[in-house]
Design a protein around this motif. Sequence first.
Motif, mmCIF file in Angstrom:
data_model
loop_
_atom_site.group_PDB
_atom_site.id
_atom_site.type_symbol
_atom_site.label_atom_id
_atom_site.label_comp_id
_atom_site.label_asym_id
_atom_site.label_seq_id
_atom_site.Cartn_x
_atom_site.Cartn_y
_atom_site.Cartn_z
ATOM 1 N N ARG A 11 0.838 -1.211 0.000
ATOM 2 C CA ARG A 11 0.000 0.000 0.000
ATOM 3 C C ARG A 11 0.867 1.253 0.000
ATOM 4 O O ARG A 11 0.628 2.192 -0.758
ATOM 5 C CB ARG A 11 -0.935 0.004 1.218
ATOM 6 C CG ARG A 11 -2.185 -0.800 1.052
ATOM 7 C CD ARG A 11 -3.204 -0.533 2.167
ATOM 8 N NE ARG A 11 -2.641 -0.531 3.510
ATOM 9 C CZ ARG A 11 -2.493 -1.615 4.268
ATOM 10 N NH1 ARG A 11 -2.854 -2.790 3.821
ATOM 11 N NH2 ARG A 11 -1.995 -1.527 5.482
ATOM 12 N N ARG A 59 1.122 4.052 -2.914
ATOM 13 C CA ARG A 59 0.766 5.433 -2.584
ATOM 14 C C ARG A 59 1.905 6.376 -2.946
ATOM 15 O O ARG A 59 1.702 7.414 -3.572
ATOM 16 C CB ARG A 59 0.430 5.563 -1.087
ATOM 17 C CG ARG A 59 0.030 6.975 -0.657
ATOM 18 C CD ARG A 59 -0.222 7.082 0.844
ATOM 19 N NE ARG A 59 0.743 6.405 1.692
ATOM 20 C CZ ARG A 59 1.954 6.886 1.994
ATOM 21 N NH1 ARG A 59 2.352 8.042 1.510
ATOM 22 N NH2 ARG A 59 2.764 6.218 2.801
ATOM 23 N N GLU A 114 1.952 9.362 -5.749
ATOM 24 C CA GLU A 114 2.329 10.734 -5.381
ATOM 25 C C GLU A 114 3.443 11.244 -6.284
ATOM 26 O O GLU A 114 3.405 12.377 -6.749
ATOM 27 C CB GLU A 114 2.772 10.791 -3.913
ATOM 28 C CG GLU A 114 1.640 10.664 -2.921
ATOM 29 C CD GLU A 114 2.125 10.525 -1.476
ATOM 30 O OE1 GLU A 114 3.353 10.502 -1.228
ATOM 31 O OE2 GLU A 114 1.252 10.418 -0.592
#
Length: 145
Positions: free
Chosen positions: A130, A134, A138
């Motif tokens: 995860r 993420r 970004e």
Amino acid sequence: MKHLLVSLLLLTTLSVGSVSAQNDSQRIESAKIGYITNRLNLTTEQAPQFWAIYNDYNGKKKDLNRRVRQLMGENSRQGVQKLNDADLLNQLKDINASKQKIADLDDEYMPRFLKVISPAQLQELYKAERDFNRRLLEKLNTNQD
């Protein structure tokens, strides 16, 4: 002769774009391997066994996630208003079935992982995946700005 030169230039440009995309994909995979290895603190004995299991698991999971995205994309392309309730319900059921297959895959692979890594490492794997995804999103969003 001029057509041959233009064709070669076009072919070279397309090849470079393809190689660049492959390099990006390979760099991302390498970064993911390093990130997960560090987060799980895999030993030299665990690593080869873990990665054999993980690569199989991850390939299946990618296929299922691709299916979910495809089904959700069909909803947006077709427009919810254009579909009747029965068709919408069938698509929603297909999406849920694919998501259930992902959960089933996790259940299927848990014992395999636990033969090689500890429960704490398995929990860390899920967190690391995860976090990596993420961070990657970004970074991609930052580079697009």
